[in-house]
Design a protein around this motif. Structure first.
Motif, PDB file in Angstrom:
ATOM      1  N   LYS A  89       0.822  -1.215   0.000  1.00  0.00           N
ATOM      2  CA  LYS A  89       0.000   0.000   0.000  1.00  0.00           C
ATOM      3  C   LYS A  89       0.854   1.263   0.000  1.00  0.00           C
ATOM      4  N   ILE A  90       0.386   2.261  -0.754  1.00  0.00           N
ATOM      5  CA  ILE A  90       0.947   3.604  -0.666  1.00  0.00           C
ATOM      6  C   ILE A  90      -0.001   4.419   0.198  1.00  0.00           C
ATOM      7  N   ILE A  91       0.520   5.074   1.227  1.00  0.00           N
ATOM      8  CA  ILE A  91      -0.320   5.783   2.184  1.00  0.00           C
ATOM      9  C   ILE A  91       0.336   7.108   2.558  1.00  0.00           C
ATOM     10  N   SER A  92      -0.468   8.110   2.851  1.00  0.00           N
ATOM     11  CA  SER A  92       0.088   9.398   3.256  1.00  0.00           C
ATOM     12  C   SER A  92       0.520   9.351   4.715  1.00  0.00           C
ATOM     13  N   PHE A  93       1.415  10.231   5.072  1.00  0.00           N
ATOM     14  CA  PHE A  93       1.923  10.320   6.444  1.00  0.00           C
ATOM     15  C   PHE A  93       0.751  10.522   7.420  1.00  0.00           C
ATOM     16  N   GLY A  94      -0.133  11.470   7.087  1.00  0.00           N
ATOM     17  CA  GLY A  94      -1.268  11.760   7.954  1.00  0.00           C
ATOM     18  C   GLY A  94      -2.186  10.574   8.130  1.00  0.00           C
ATOM     19  N   ASP A  95      -2.484   9.873   7.025  1.00  0.00           N
ATOM     20  CA  ASP A  95      -3.382   8.714   7.100  1.00  0.00           C
ATOM     21  C   ASP A  95      -2.750   7.565   7.881  1.00  0.00           C
ATOM     22  N   MET A  96      -1.427   7.437   7.790  1.00  0.00           N
ATOM     23  CA  MET A  96      -0.759   6.375   8.534  1.00  0.00           C
ATOM     24  C   MET A  96      -0.833   6.649  10.036  1.00  0.00           C
ATOM     25  N   VAL A  97      -0.658   7.910  10.419  1.00  0.00           N
ATOM     26  CA  VAL A  97      -0.769   8.264  11.839  1.00  0.00           C
ATOM     27  C   VAL A  97      -2.192   7.989  12.340  1.00  0.00           C
ATOM     28  N   LYS A  98      -3.185   8.319  11.527  1.00  0.00           N
ATOM     29  CA  LYS A  98      -4.577   8.054  11.905  1.00  0.00           C
ATOM     30  C   LYS A  98      -4.832   6.550  12.027  1.00  0.00           C
ATOM     31  N   SER A  99      -4.220   5.771  11.148  1.00  0.00           N
ATOM     32  CA  SER A  99      -4.371   4.319  11.199  1.00  0.00           C
ATOM     33  C   SER A  99      -3.755   3.754  12.477  1.00  0.00           C
ATOM     34  N   ILE A 100      -2.603   4.296  12.881  1.00  0.00           N
ATOM     35  CA  ILE A 100      -1.957   3.867  14.131  1.00  0.00           C
ATOM     36  C   ILE A 100      -2.865   4.169  15.317  1.00  0.00           C
ATOM     37  N   LEU A 101      -3.442   5.378  15.336  1.00  0.00           N
ATOM     38  CA  LEU A 101      -4.338   5.774  16.429  1.00  0.00           C
ATOM     39  C   LEU A 101      -5.587   4.897  16.463  1.00  0.00           C
ATOM     40  N   SER A 102      -6.101   4.564  15.289  1.00  0.00           N
ATOM     41  CA  SER A 102      -7.277   3.697  15.211  1.00  0.00           C
ATOM     42  C   SER A 102      -6.959   2.300  15.739  1.00  0.00           C
ATOM     43  N   THR A 103      -5.748   1.822  15.451  1.00  0.00           N
ATOM     44  CA  THR A 103      -5.322   0.493  15.900  1.00  0.00           C
ATOM     45  C   THR A 103      -5.267   0.408  17.417  1.00  0.00           C
ATOM     46  N   ILE A 104      -4.864   1.498  18.072  1.00  0.00           N
ATOM     47  CA  ILE A 104      -4.749   1.473  19.538  1.00  0.00           C
ATOM     48  C   ILE A 104      -5.978   2.090  20.221  1.00  0.00           C
ATOM     49  N   ASN A 105      -7.032   2.288  19.426  1.00  0.00           N
ATOM     50  CA  ASN A 105      -8.315   2.796  19.963  1.00  0.00           C
ATOM     51  C   ASN A 105      -8.185   4.156  20.654  1.00  0.00           C
ATOM     52  N   LYS A 106      -7.407   5.053  20.041  1.00  0.00           N
ATOM     53  CA  LYS A 106      -7.255   6.398  20.591  1.00  0.00           C
ATOM     54  C   LYS A 106      -7.785   7.420  19.586  1.00  0.00           C
ATOM     55  N   LYS A 107      -8.586   8.339  20.059  1.00  0.00           N
ATOM     56  CA  LYS A 107      -9.113   9.410  19.220  1.00  0.00           C
ATOM     57  C   LYS A 107      -8.339  10.690  19.525  1.00  0.00           C
ATOM     58  N   ARG A 108      -7.577  11.152  18.545  1.00  0.00           N
ATOM     59  CA  ARG A 108      -6.783  12.355  18.711  1.00  0.00           C
ATOM     60  C   ARG A 108      -6.897  13.206  17.440  1.00  0.00           C
ATOM     61  N   PHE A 109      -6.679  14.502  17.591  1.00  0.00           N
ATOM     62  CA  PHE A 109      -6.658  15.390  16.436  1.00  0.00           C
ATOM     63  C   PHE A 109      -5.280  15.303  15.772  1.00  0.00           C
ATOM     64  N   VAL A 110      -5.279  15.021  14.477  1.00  0.00           N
ATOM     65  CA  VAL A 110      -4.030  14.988  13.708  1.00  0.00           C
ATOM     66  C   VAL A 110      -4.017  16.226  12.828  1.00  0.00           C
ATOM     67  N   VAL A 111      -3.121  17.152  13.130  1.00  0.00           N
ATOM     68  CA  VAL A 111      -3.097  18.428  12.415  1.00  0.00           C
ATOM     69  C   VAL A 111      -1.770  18.612  11.681  1.00  0.00           C
ATOM     70  N   GLU A 112      -1.840  19.373  10.605  1.00  0.00           N
ATOM     71  CA  GLU A 112      -0.644  19.648   9.803  1.00  0.00           C
ATOM     72  C   GLU A 112       0.182  20.755  10.460  1.00  0.00           C
ATOM     73  N   MET A 113       1.469  20.505  10.629  1.00  0.00           N
ATOM     74  CA  MET A 113       2.375  21.557  11.093  1.00  0.00           C
ATOM     75  C   MET A 113       3.028  22.192   9.866  1.00  0.00           C
ATOM     76  N   PRO A 114       2.879  23.492   9.671  1.00  0.00           N
ATOM     77  CA  PRO A 114       3.485  24.144   8.502  1.00  0.00           C
ATOM     78  C   PRO A 114       4.991  23.888   8.445  1.00  0.00           C
ATOM     79  N   MET A 115       5.494  23.651   7.263  1.00  0.00           N
ATOM     80  CA  MET A 115       6.903  23.323   7.097  1.00  0.00           C
ATOM     81  C   MET A 115       7.839  24.415   7.619  1.00  0.00           C
ATOM     82  N   PRO A 116       7.554  25.723   7.383  1.00  0.00           N
ATOM     83  CA  PRO A 116       8.463  26.751   7.915  1.00  0.00           C
ATOM     84  C   PRO A 116       8.603  26.676   9.442  1.00  0.00           C
TER      85      PRO A 116
END
Length: 310
Positions: A213-240
Protein backbone atom coordinates in the motif's frame (compact mmCIF):
# COMPACT_ATOMS: atom_id res chain seq x y z
CA UNK A 1 28.48 -20.63 3.99
CA UNK A 2 29.60 -17.64 6.02
CA UNK A 3 27.79 -14.29 6.04
CA UNK A 4 29.20 -11.21 7.73
CA UNK A 5 26.51 -8.71 8.70
CA UNK A 6 27.59 -5.15 9.47
CA UNK A 7 25.08 -3.67 11.92
CA UNK A 8 23.64 -7.13 12.53
CA UNK A 9 22.56 -6.26 16.06
CA UNK A 10 20.09 -3.63 14.84
CA UNK A 11 16.41 -3.61 13.90
CA UNK A 12 16.64 -5.46 10.57
CA UNK A 13 19.61 -7.58 11.61
CA UNK A 14 17.79 -9.69 14.21
CA UNK A 15 15.26 -10.81 11.57
CA UNK A 16 17.88 -11.40 8.89
CA UNK A 17 20.00 -13.57 11.21
CA UNK A 18 17.11 -15.95 11.79
CA UNK A 19 16.44 -16.25 8.05
CA UNK A 20 20.10 -16.95 7.31
CA UNK A 21 20.60 -19.55 10.05
CA UNK A 22 17.54 -21.43 8.78
CA UNK A 23 19.46 -21.72 5.50
CA UNK A 24 22.49 -23.06 7.38
CA UNK A 25 24.56 -19.90 7.13
CA UNK A 26 27.14 -19.19 9.79
CA UNK A 27 26.69 -15.53 10.73
CA UNK A 28 29.37 -13.10 11.90
CA UNK A 29 27.78 -9.97 13.34
CA UNK A 30 29.71 -6.78 13.91
CA UNK A 31 28.27 -4.50 16.57
CA UNK A 32 29.48 -1.73 18.87
CA UNK A 33 28.05 -3.40 21.97
CA UNK A 34 28.23 -7.20 21.58
CA UNK A 35 27.60 -7.72 25.30
CA UNK A 36 24.08 -6.34 24.75
CA UNK A 37 23.32 -8.61 21.79
CA UNK A 38 23.77 -12.04 23.36
CA UNK A 39 20.08 -12.84 22.81
CA UNK A 40 20.80 -13.17 19.08
CA UNK A 41 22.72 -16.38 19.76
CA UNK A 42 19.47 -18.06 20.83
CA UNK A 43 18.29 -18.01 17.20
CA UNK A 44 20.55 -20.85 16.07
CA UNK A 45 22.63 -23.80 17.23
CA UNK A 46 25.77 -23.03 19.29
CA UNK A 47 28.59 -21.67 17.14
CA UNK A 48 26.37 -20.56 14.26
CA UNK A 49 26.37 -16.91 15.38
CA UNK A 50 29.49 -14.97 16.32
CA UNK A 51 29.43 -11.42 17.72
CA UNK A 52 32.38 -9.15 17.02
CA UNK A 53 33.11 -5.86 18.74
CA UNK A 54 33.60 -3.30 15.96
CA UNK A 55 33.46 0.46 15.86
CA UNK A 56 33.01 2.37 12.58
CA UNK A 57 36.22 3.43 10.84
CA UNK A 58 38.24 0.61 12.44
CA UNK A 59 38.84 -0.92 9.02
CA UNK A 60 41.64 -3.27 10.09
CA UNK A 61 39.23 -5.26 12.28
CA UNK A 62 36.62 -5.03 9.52
CA UNK A 63 38.94 -6.84 7.14
CA UNK A 64 39.37 -9.63 9.70
CA UNK A 65 35.57 -9.97 9.96
CA UNK A 66 35.08 -10.16 6.19
CA UNK A 67 38.11 -12.07 4.87
CA UNK A 68 36.63 -15.61 5.10
CA UNK A 69 33.03 -14.68 4.18
CA UNK A 70 31.01 -15.81 1.20
CA UNK A 71 28.48 -12.99 1.55
CA UNK A 72 28.59 -9.57 3.23
CA UNK A 73 25.51 -7.53 4.19
CA UNK A 74 25.70 -3.89 5.25
CA UNK A 75 22.83 -2.71 7.48
CA UNK A 76 24.65 0.21 9.09
CA UNK A 77 22.75 3.49 9.00
CA UNK A 78 21.74 6.49 11.09
CA UNK A 79 18.61 8.67 10.96
CA UNK A 80 20.25 11.78 12.38
CA UNK A 81 23.76 13.10 12.91
CA UNK A 82 25.50 13.40 16.27
CA UNK A 83 28.81 14.91 17.30
CA UNK A 84 30.59 11.61 16.57
CA UNK A 85 28.47 10.17 13.75
CA UNK A 86 28.04 11.99 10.44
CA UNK A 87 25.96 10.89 7.45
CA UNK A 88 28.80 10.77 4.93
CA UNK A 89 31.09 8.86 7.29
CA UNK A 90 28.45 6.21 8.02
CA UNK A 91 26.54 6.01 4.73
CA UNK A 92 29.35 6.63 2.23
CA UNK A 93 32.78 5.83 3.65
CA UNK A 94 31.81 2.55 5.29
CA UNK A 95 30.18 1.01 2.15
CA UNK A 96 33.21 2.12 0.15
CA UNK A 97 35.58 0.45 2.62
CA UNK A 98 33.50 -2.75 2.69
CA UNK A 99 33.41 -2.93 -1.11
CA UNK A 100 37.19 -2.51 -1.34
CA UNK A 101 37.75 -5.29 1.19
CA UNK A 102 35.30 -7.53 -0.70
CA UNK A 103 37.24 -6.95 -3.93
CA UNK A 104 40.43 -8.13 -2.22
CA UNK A 105 38.91 -11.32 -0.83
CA UNK A 106 36.80 -14.24 -2.05
CA UNK A 107 33.44 -12.64 -1.19
CA UNK A 108 30.89 -13.72 -3.78
CA UNK A 109 28.26 -11.04 -3.14
CA UNK A 110 27.84 -7.79 -1.19
CA UNK A 111 24.31 -6.72 -0.25
CA UNK A 112 24.15 -3.02 0.61
CA UNK A 113 20.92 -1.78 2.20
CA UNK A 114 20.29 1.85 1.27
CA UNK A 115 16.96 3.72 1.14
CA UNK A 116 14.31 4.82 -1.34
CA UNK A 117 14.95 8.45 -2.20
CA UNK A 118 18.74 8.15 -2.36
CA UNK A 119 19.62 11.04 -4.65
CA UNK A 120 22.72 13.15 -5.23
CA UNK A 121 20.56 16.18 -6.07
CA UNK A 122 18.57 16.06 -2.83
CA UNK A 123 18.82 18.90 -0.28
CA UNK A 124 18.92 16.21 2.40
CA UNK A 125 22.38 15.13 3.52
CA UNK A 126 20.86 11.76 4.48
CA UNK A 127 19.68 11.10 0.92
CA UNK A 128 22.87 12.46 -0.64
CA UNK A 129 25.06 10.29 1.57
CA UNK A 130 22.94 7.22 0.84
CA UNK A 131 23.32 7.77 -2.92
CA UNK A 132 27.07 8.31 -2.67
CA UNK A 133 27.39 5.12 -0.60
CA UNK A 134 25.62 3.16 -3.34
CA UNK A 135 27.92 4.57 -6.01
CA UNK A 136 31.07 3.89 -4.01
CA UNK A 137 29.98 0.30 -3.34
CA UNK A 138 29.17 -0.38 -7.01
CA UNK A 139 32.40 1.24 -8.23
CA UNK A 140 34.65 -0.75 -5.92
CA UNK A 141 32.98 -4.17 -6.07
CA UNK A 142 31.05 -5.28 -9.15
CA UNK A 143 29.24 -8.05 -7.26
CA UNK A 144 27.31 -5.51 -5.18
CA UNK A 145 23.50 -5.57 -4.96
CA UNK A 146 21.61 -2.52 -3.67
CA UNK A 147 18.34 -2.74 -1.74
CA UNK A 148 16.33 0.44 -1.20
CA UNK A 149 13.46 -0.08 1.27
CA UNK A 150 10.75 2.46 2.03
CA UNK A 151 9.85 3.07 5.71
CA UNK A 152 10.52 -0.20 7.58
CA UNK A 153 7.97 -1.16 10.25
CA UNK A 154 7.94 -3.86 12.90
CA UNK A 155 7.62 -4.54 16.64
CA UNK A 156 10.83 -2.63 17.48
CA UNK A 157 10.49 0.24 14.97
CA UNK A 158 10.83 3.96 15.67
CA UNK A 159 7.77 4.90 13.64
CA UNK A 160 4.58 3.11 14.70
CA UNK A 161 5.83 2.94 18.29
CA UNK A 162 6.72 6.65 18.35
CA UNK A 163 3.28 7.83 17.25
CA UNK A 164 1.63 5.37 19.60
CA UNK A 165 3.56 6.95 22.46
CA UNK A 166 2.58 10.42 21.23
CA UNK A 167 -1.07 9.43 21.69
CA UNK A 168 -0.78 10.78 25.24
CA UNK A 169 -1.15 14.21 23.59
CA UNK A 170 -4.63 15.53 22.71
CA UNK A 171 -3.32 16.92 19.40
CA UNK A 172 -0.64 15.28 17.25
CA UNK A 173 1.15 17.62 14.82
CA UNK A 174 2.36 16.02 11.60
CA UNK A 175 4.84 17.62 9.19
CA UNK A 176 4.23 16.74 5.55
CA UNK A 177 0.78 15.30 6.22
CA UNK A 178 0.29 14.48 2.52
CA UNK A 179 3.77 13.01 2.04
CA UNK A 180 3.34 9.46 0.74
CA UNK A 181 5.39 6.40 1.49
CA UNK A 182 5.11 2.64 1.09
CA UNK A 183 5.70 1.05 4.52
CA UNK A 184 7.21 -2.42 4.43
CA UNK A 185 7.34 -5.03 7.19
CA UNK A 186 10.80 -5.73 8.61
CA UNK A 187 10.40 -9.48 8.07
CA UNK A 188 9.76 -8.80 4.35
CA UNK A 189 12.97 -6.73 4.20
CA UNK A 190 14.88 -9.63 5.77
CA UNK A 191 13.33 -12.04 3.25
CA UNK A 192 14.30 -9.66 0.43
CA UNK A 193 17.93 -9.66 1.52
CA UNK A 194 18.01 -13.46 1.64
CA UNK A 195 16.42 -13.68 -1.82
CA UNK A 196 18.91 -11.15 -3.20
CA UNK A 197 21.72 -13.36 -1.86
CA UNK A 198 20.28 -16.52 -3.43
CA UNK A 199 19.29 -15.13 -6.85
CA UNK A 200 22.01 -15.50 -9.45
CA UNK A 201 23.22 -12.91 -11.96
CA UNK A 202 21.77 -9.90 -10.13
CA UNK A 203 25.11 -8.23 -9.43
CA UNK A 204 25.13 -4.42 -9.82
CA UNK A 205 21.32 -4.37 -9.67
CA UNK A 206 19.17 -2.04 -7.57
CA UNK A 207 15.93 -3.21 -5.94
CA UNK A 208 13.38 -0.71 -4.64
CA UNK A 209 11.16 -2.45 -2.12
CA UNK A 210 7.93 -1.27 -0.54
CA UNK A 211 4.80 -2.76 0.97
CA UNK A 212 1.50 -3.43 -0.84
CA UNK A 213 0.00 0.00 0.00
CA UNK A 214 0.95 3.60 -0.67
CA UNK A 215 -0.32 5.78 2.18
CA UNK A 216 0.09 9.40 3.26
CA UNK A 217 1.92 10.32 6.44
CA UNK A 218 -1.27 11.76 7.95
CA UNK A 219 -3.38 8.71 7.10
CA UNK A 220 -0.76 6.38 8.53
CA UNK A 221 -0.77 8.26 11.84
CA UNK A 222 -4.58 8.05 11.91
CA UNK A 223 -4.37 4.32 11.20
CA UNK A 224 -1.96 3.87 14.13
CA UNK A 225 -4.34 5.77 16.43
CA UNK A 226 -7.28 3.70 15.21
CA UNK A 227 -5.32 0.49 15.90
CA UNK A 228 -4.75 1.47 19.54
CA UNK A 229 -8.32 2.80 19.96
CA UNK A 230 -7.26 6.40 20.59
CA UNK A 231 -9.11 9.41 19.22
CA UNK A 232 -6.78 12.36 18.71
CA UNK A 233 -6.66 15.39 16.44
CA UNK A 234 -4.03 14.99 13.71
CA UNK A 235 -3.10 18.43 12.42
CA UNK A 236 -0.64 19.65 9.80
CA UNK A 237 2.38 21.56 11.09
CA UNK A 238 3.49 24.14 8.50
CA UNK A 239 6.90 23.32 7.10
CA UNK A 240 8.46 26.75 7.91
CA UNK A 241 7.52 26.31 11.59
CA UNK A 242 8.78 22.71 11.56
CA UNK A 243 12.15 23.83 10.18
CA UNK A 244 12.53 26.51 12.85
CA UNK A 245 11.59 24.04 15.59
CA UNK A 246 13.90 21.32 14.25
CA UNK A 247 16.81 23.78 14.01
CA UNK A 248 16.48 24.21 17.77
CA UNK A 249 15.92 20.53 18.65
CA UNK A 250 18.89 19.53 16.44
CA UNK A 251 21.08 21.03 19.16
CA UNK A 252 19.99 18.24 21.51
CA UNK A 253 22.06 15.00 21.69
CA UNK A 254 19.02 13.04 20.46
CA UNK A 255 16.38 15.02 18.52
CA UNK A 256 12.95 14.12 20.02
CA UNK A 257 10.94 13.83 16.81
CA UNK A 258 12.00 15.56 13.60
CA UNK A 259 15.36 16.94 12.44
CA UNK A 260 16.01 19.72 9.93
CA UNK A 261 17.35 17.16 7.47
CA UNK A 262 14.18 15.07 7.78
CA UNK A 263 12.15 18.20 7.03
CA UNK A 264 14.07 18.47 3.75
CA UNK A 265 13.17 14.85 2.92
CA UNK A 266 9.47 15.55 3.59
CA UNK A 267 9.69 18.56 1.25
CA UNK A 268 10.84 16.43 -1.68
CA UNK A 269 9.49 13.49 -3.70
CA UNK A 270 7.33 10.81 -2.06
CA UNK A 271 9.07 7.77 -0.57
CA UNK A 272 7.54 5.17 -2.91
CA UNK A 273 8.79 2.58 -5.37
CA UNK A 274 9.62 4.44 -8.60
CA UNK A 275 9.47 1.42 -10.96
CA UNK A 276 12.79 2.58 -12.44
CA UNK A 277 14.50 -0.40 -10.81
CA UNK A 278 13.79 -4.00 -9.85
CA UNK A 279 11.11 -4.57 -7.18
CA UNK A 280 9.78 -7.23 -4.79
CA UNK A 281 8.17 -8.99 -7.76
CA UNK A 282 11.66 -9.71 -9.10
CA UNK A 283 12.46 -11.28 -5.72
CA UNK A 284 9.23 -13.31 -5.80
CA UNK A 285 8.03 -11.83 -2.51
CA UNK A 286 4.40 -10.99 -1.73
CA UNK A 287 4.64 -8.33 1.01
CA UNK A 288 2.32 -8.28 4.00
CA UNK A 289 0.03 -5.37 4.84
CA UNK A 290 1.73 -3.30 7.57
CA UNK A 291 -1.60 -1.85 8.76
CA UNK A 292 -2.85 -5.35 9.50
CA UNK A 293 0.42 -6.65 10.92
CA UNK A 294 0.96 -3.74 13.32
CA UNK A 295 -2.09 -4.88 15.31
CA UNK A 296 0.16 -7.70 16.56
CA UNK A 297 2.52 -5.35 18.40
CA UNK A 298 0.63 -2.09 19.00
CA UNK A 299 -1.89 -3.72 21.34
CA UNK A 300 0.43 -2.76 24.22
CA UNK A 301 -0.55 0.89 23.74
CA UNK A 302 -4.26 0.21 24.13
CA UNK A 303 -6.05 0.95 27.39
CA UNK A 304 -6.20 -2.58 28.79
CA UNK A 305 -3.39 -3.90 26.61
CA UNK A 306 -3.93 -7.28 24.99
CA UNK A 307 -7.21 -7.68 26.86
CA UNK A 308 -8.71 -4.49 25.42
CA UNK A 309 -11.76 -4.76 23.22
CA UNK A 310 -11.03 -4.69 19.50
Amino acid sequence: RICTILGGGGFIGRYLVRNLTKKNFRCILTTRKPFQKGYLKTQATPGAIELLDWTPNNFKDLKEAIKNSDVVVNLIGILFETRKQKFFDIHSKIPEAIAKICSETDVKKFIHVSAIGANDKSKSLYQKSKFLGEQKALENFKKTVILRPSVVCGPEDNFTNLFSKLSILPVIPVVGKNYKFQPILVSDVASSILKAIEIKNNESKIYEIGGPKIISFGDMVKSILSTINKKRFVVEMPMPIAKIQSSITDLLPFPPILTRDQCEILSEADNVVSNNHLTLKDLDIDPKDVEEEMKKWLWRYKDGGQFAKA
